[in-house]
Scaffold this active site. Structure first.
Site, mmCIF file in Angstrom:
data_model
loop_
_atom_site.group_PDB
_atom_site.id
_atom_site.type_symbol
_atom_site.label_atom_id
_atom_site.label_comp_id
_atom_site.label_asym_id
_atom_site.label_seq_id
_atom_site.Cartn_x
_atom_site.Cartn_y
_atom_site.Cartn_z
ATOM 1 N N ASN A 12 0.871 -1.177 0.000
ATOM 2 C CA ASN A 12 0.000 0.000 0.000
ATOM 3 C C ASN A 12 0.907 1.226 0.000
ATOM 4 O O ASN A 12 1.482 1.572 1.028
ATOM 5 C CB ASN A 12 -0.882 -0.025 1.262
ATOM 6 C CG ASN A 12 -1.702 1.241 1.413
ATOM 7 O OD1 ASN A 12 -1.815 2.036 0.478
ATOM 8 N ND2 ASN A 12 -2.269 1.456 2.597
ATOM 9 N N TRP A 13 1.026 1.844 -1.161
ATOM 10 C CA TRP A 13 1.970 2.974 -1.284
ATOM 11 C C TRP A 13 1.416 4.271 -0.695
ATOM 12 O O TRP A 13 2.135 5.254 -0.579
ATOM 13 C CB TRP A 13 2.341 3.194 -2.760
ATOM 14 C CG TRP A 13 3.329 2.180 -3.246
ATOM 15 C CD1 TRP A 13 3.788 1.076 -2.562
ATOM 16 C CD2 TRP A 13 4.004 2.178 -4.513
ATOM 17 N NE1 TRP A 13 4.689 0.394 -3.338
ATOM 18 C CE2 TRP A 13 4.844 1.043 -4.538
ATOM 19 C CE3 TRP A 13 3.973 3.010 -5.622
ATOM 20 C CZ2 TRP A 13 5.653 0.726 -5.632
ATOM 21 C CZ3 TRP A 13 4.771 2.702 -6.715
ATOM 22 C CH2 TRP A 13 5.609 1.570 -6.714
ATOM 23 N N LYS A 14 0.146 4.311 -0.393
ATOM 24 C CA LYS A 14 -0.469 5.548 0.101
ATOM 25 C C LYS A 14 -0.174 6.685 -0.892
ATOM 26 O O LYS A 14 -0.112 6.425 -2.084
ATOM 27 C CB LYS A 14 0.005 5.848 1.526
ATOM 28 C CG LYS A 14 -0.129 4.595 2.420
ATOM 29 C CD LYS A 14 0.059 4.856 3.863
ATOM 30 C CE LYS A 14 -0.112 3.538 4.631
ATOM 31 N NZ LYS A 14 -0.090 3.696 6.051
ATOM 32 N N HIS A 95 -9.593 1.479 4.690
ATOM 33 C CA HIS A 95 -8.305 1.674 5.370
ATOM 34 C C HIS A 95 -8.506 2.669 6.514
ATOM 35 O O HIS A 95 -9.288 3.632 6.387
ATOM 36 C CB HIS A 95 -7.260 2.190 4.378
ATOM 37 C CG HIS A 95 -5.887 2.193 4.980
ATOM 38 N ND1 HIS A 95 -5.461 3.202 5.826
ATOM 39 C CD2 HIS A 95 -4.875 1.300 4.920
ATOM 40 C CE1 HIS A 95 -4.223 2.913 6.241
ATOM 41 N NE2 HIS A 95 -3.848 1.763 5.702
ATOM 42 N N GLU A 97 -6.864 5.103 7.518
ATOM 43 C CA GLU A 97 -6.641 6.516 7.167
ATOM 44 C C GLU A 97 -7.869 7.095 6.472
ATOM 45 O O GLU A 97 -8.178 8.276 6.619
ATOM 46 C CB GLU A 97 -5.368 6.645 6.312
ATOM 47 C CG GLU A 97 -4.131 6.464 7.186
ATOM 48 C CD GLU A 97 -2.915 5.904 6.486
ATOM 49 O OE1 GLU A 97 -2.842 5.947 5.248
ATOM 50 O OE2 GLU A 97 -2.018 5.404 7.200
ATOM 51 N N GLU A 167 -5.534 -4.409 10.660
ATOM 52 C CA GLU A 167 -4.488 -3.411 10.858
ATOM 53 C C GLU A 167 -4.758 -2.616 12.131
ATOM 54 O O GLU A 167 -5.539 -1.652 12.112
ATOM 55 C CB GLU A 167 -4.454 -2.442 9.672
ATOM 56 C CG GLU A 167 -4.144 -3.104 8.348
ATOM 57 C CD GLU A 167 -3.558 -2.101 7.364
ATOM 58 O OE1 GLU A 167 -2.428 -2.306 6.928
ATOM 59 O OE2 GLU A 167 -4.223 -1.104 7.070
ATOM 60 N N GLY A 173 2.494 2.676 10.655
ATOM 61 C CA GLY A 173 3.480 3.747 10.457
ATOM 62 C C GLY A 173 4.174 4.191 11.731
ATOM 63 O O GLY A 173 4.859 5.202 11.742
ATOM 64 N N SER A 214 3.307 -1.770 10.397
ATOM 65 C CA SER A 214 4.756 -1.862 10.593
ATOM 66 C C SER A 214 5.313 -3.260 10.326
ATOM 67 O O SER A 214 6.207 -3.722 11.029
ATOM 68 C CB SER A 214 5.154 -1.361 11.987
ATOM 69 O OG SER A 214 4.789 -0.003 12.128
ATOM 70 N N GLY A 235 2.891 -0.979 4.298
ATOM 71 C CA GLY A 235 2.943 0.433 3.911
ATOM 72 C C GLY A 235 4.383 0.877 3.717
ATOM 73 O O GLY A 235 4.985 0.676 2.662
ATOM 74 N N GLY A 236 4.974 1.448 4.754
ATOM 75 C CA GLY A 236 6.323 2.030 4.679
ATOM 76 C C GLY A 236 7.349 1.126 4.005
ATOM 77 O O GLY A 236 8.090 1.571 3.116
HETATM 78 P P1 PGA Z 1 2.783 0.554 7.627
HETATM 79 O O1 PGA Z 1 1.364 0.779 6.943
HETATM 80 O O2 PGA Z 1 3.333 -0.755 7.104
HETATM 81 O O3 PGA Z 1 3.610 1.727 7.219
HETATM 82 O O4 PGA Z 1 2.548 0.501 9.104
HETATM 83 C C1 PGA Z 1 0.461 -0.280 6.738
HETATM 84 C C2 PGA Z 1 -0.824 0.246 6.155
HETATM 85 O O5 PGA Z 1 -1.286 1.313 6.570
HETATM 86 O O6 PGA Z 1 -1.431 -0.399 5.278
#
Ligand code: PGA
Length: 252
Positions: A12-14, A95, A97, A167, A173, A214, A235-236
């Site tokens: 997930n590149w956001k 998600h 966010e 999640e 993050g 994470s 994500g990251g």
């Molecule tokens: P993260 O993000 O790996 O940076 O914690 C995961 C996500 O939000 O899908």
């Protein structure tokens, strides 16, 4: 992970990434994929990169969000049909966010889930609790409520190609990861809840439940060794081809 469920590692590149990252990521992933087809890889870049994403590869293409509406006067939104036409196979829905920053309610998430499923694409339903909810013992309630809205308006067919991503919001993050035991316990609870409802019971054993929050090269193997953890939503660590392929290697 249980052997009957094919591991899915999703990026997930956001709101990150560009054409150059897409190119280097696709070539790095293709090398690893040729070693092991046991793992399915999904990349969800920003919308503007979907057209440049070569679907001829063994990597699935996904989007990070979609409108709950079919089409029309919804400035700035994108429809499931548009994403289907651009070659998407998966779409993330709900998600945290989106829920927190853009106030998406369980009802809106449920509408998106059903629309994605009924357009023949695969919804990746994100669920998770906040730190405060976990600390006050509300985790199970929150997850069951998030599922309930969808169960209410969906039928069994809608779940056939669905994926769930657990999640915990406090782990996204932040560098804090749920311990493998904690994540396993929550994944098992989600699967139990799927078994307990008529609409989801048929997929309870086969649906993949990914862990997100994470996930990194150094914790992926242990998380993925848990019985009910069938992959990761990353994500990251998915913004660097070396880290992402290390996670793919850990998964195999
Ligand atoms: P993260 O993000 O790996 O940076 O914690 C995961 C996500 O939000 O899908």
């Amino acid at each position: 992970m249980a052997t009957s469920r094919r591991t899915l590692i999703a990026a997930n590149w956001k709101m990150n990434g560009d054409l150059s990252l897409l190119g280097s990521m696709l070539s790095a992933v293709k090398e690893v994929n040729s070693d092991s087809m046991a793992i399915e890889t999904l990349i969800c870049p920003p919308f503007t990169l979907l057209g440049a994403f070569d679907t001829g590869s063994s990597i699935a293409k996904g989007a990070q969000n979609v409108s709950q509406h079919e089409g029309g006067a919804f400035t700035g939104e994108i429809s499931v049909d548009m994403l289907k036409a651009s070659g998407c196979e998966y779409i993330l829905v709900g998600h945290s966010e989106r829920r927190e920053i853009y106030s998406e309610t369980d009802v809106v998430v449920a509408e998106k889930f059903v629309r994605v499923a009924r357009t023949g694409l695969k919804p990746v339903l994100c669920l998770g609790e906040s730190l405060q909810q976990r600390e006050s013992g509300m985790t199970n309630r929150v997850l069951i409520d998030q599922l309930a809205e969808i169960i209410k308006i969906s039928d069994a067919n809608d779940w056939e190609n669905a994926v769930i991503a657990y999640e915990p919001i406090w782990a996204i993050g932040t560098g804090k990861t749920a311990t493998p035991e904690m994540a396993q316990e929550t994944h098992a609870l989600i699967r139990e809840e799927l078994r307990a409802n008529d609409v989801t019971q048929p997929v309870a054993e086969t649906i993949r439940i990914l862990y997100g929050g994470s996930m990194k090269p150094d914790n992926a193997a242990e998380l993925l060794s848990q019985r009910d953890i069938d992959g990761g939503l990353v994500g990251g660590a998915s913004l660097d081809p070396n880290s992402f392929i290390s996670i793919l290697r850990a998964a195999s």
